[in-house]
Design an enzyme around this catalytic site. Sequence first.
Site, short mmCIF file in Angstrom:
data_model
loop_
_atom_site.label_atom_id
_atom_site.label_comp_id
_atom_site.label_asym_id
_atom_site.label_seq_id
_atom_site.Cartn_x
_atom_site.Cartn_y
_atom_site.Cartn_z
N ALA A 166 3.54 -3.12 -7.42
CA ALA A 166 4.26 -2.12 -6.62
C ALA A 166 4.78 -0.98 -7.48
O ALA A 166 4.62 0.20 -7.13
CB ALA A 166 5.41 -2.79 -5.88
N ARG A 177 8.83 -9.97 -0.97
CA ARG A 177 7.85 -10.98 -1.35
C ARG A 177 8.52 -12.34 -1.15
O ARG A 177 9.02 -12.95 -2.10
CB ARG A 177 7.41 -10.81 -2.80
CG ARG A 177 6.74 -9.49 -3.14
CD ARG A 177 5.37 -9.37 -2.49
NE ARG A 177 4.65 -8.20 -2.99
CZ ARG A 177 4.77 -6.97 -2.51
NH1 ARG A 177 5.60 -6.75 -1.49
NH2 ARG A 177 4.09 -5.97 -3.01
N LEU A 234 7.78 3.45 9.61
CA LEU A 234 7.40 2.97 10.94
C LEU A 234 5.89 2.76 11.08
O LEU A 234 5.38 2.71 12.20
CB LEU A 234 7.88 3.96 12.01
CG LEU A 234 9.37 4.35 11.95
CD1 LEU A 234 9.68 5.41 13.00
CD2 LEU A 234 10.25 3.12 12.15
N GLY A 235 5.17 2.67 9.96
CA GLY A 235 3.73 2.50 10.02
C GLY A 235 3.05 3.73 10.60
O GLY A 235 3.34 4.86 10.22
N ASP A 272 3.83 2.08 -1.26
CA ASP A 272 4.00 2.64 -2.60
C ASP A 272 3.58 4.11 -2.63
O ASP A 272 4.22 4.94 -3.28
CB ASP A 272 3.16 1.84 -3.61
CG ASP A 272 3.55 0.36 -3.64
OD1 ASP A 272 4.74 0.06 -3.43
OD2 ASP A 272 2.66 -0.48 -3.86
#
Length: 314
Positions: free
Chosen positions: A37, A171, A230-231, A263
């Site tokens: 990341a 994670r 929010l994708g 990222d």
Amino acid sequence: MSSLDVITFGEAMMMLVADRPGPLELAETFSKRTAGAETNVAIGLARLGLRVGWASRLGADSMARYLLGAMQAEGIDCSHVVCDPIQRTGFLIKGRVSDGSDPPIEYHRKGSAASLIGPGDIDAAWLTSARHLHATGVFPALNANTYAAAERTLALMRAAGRTISFDPNLRPTLWSSRDAMVAGINALAAKADWVLPGIEEGKILMGSDDPVAIARFYRGLGAKLVIVKLGADGAYYDSDTVGSGHVAGFPVATVIDTVGAGDGFAAGVISALLAGRSVPEAVKRGCWIGARAVQVLGDTEGLPTQAELEAAGL
């Protein structure tokens, strides 16, 4: 004048990506990529012309040489990456999917060289030579020592008056329990200036998938800016400078690989804010880079150069 714009700490891993969709055990051919990341963000920022430093620990194996070479080729300052001949470099195997869902991933990182980093390994002078620290929830999740190291980096940068961005990057398998993850992540987020949670992460970390509530929660912890990803719907922001608002996402015809989108989003936001752009402009840049990231196979192949960014008017 700071010698670096941004510094980040974290584990880089060699990634093997399956050549076709299906169960990992049926894949026979894999391609080699970088993963991590923090290093994804470092690469994204370096391609946009920022002076970036990355600190970590690797083994002294072929995977370490590959990763170090890849980071150096991006122009990243790797002077604080230690190659330990006794330890090994972590790696992961990633499958492919054809339906836009998250691909299957198997990690092989337990006991890796990076997991041995502790607070005593932090070079305070080098760290505070940078204008900004980008931290994620991955590195501190490895164990108590890396958590303490992450705490020290945030404390040093805060004391030095530098800005800090924090991406929860959950994670769950790395934490001892869900409760420990929630408490640990939120404690770190409370020390950051800019917090970048995803909407699903908000549901886990503070019990709501309402972007307004998520932003309000982290603003209450002290963040000056919260951007809730929010994708496909873009992002919602709440800032102490320009208030709150929503930025639409960029349409994507086909999602190839969702890993690395967050990222890329972080790299877009950080680069814009450090360049003095407004919060809405920074969020728009983040959304654009995130949309690019999901259309390619690897974690960093979709990260743009400065020329590509300028060509897009961002």
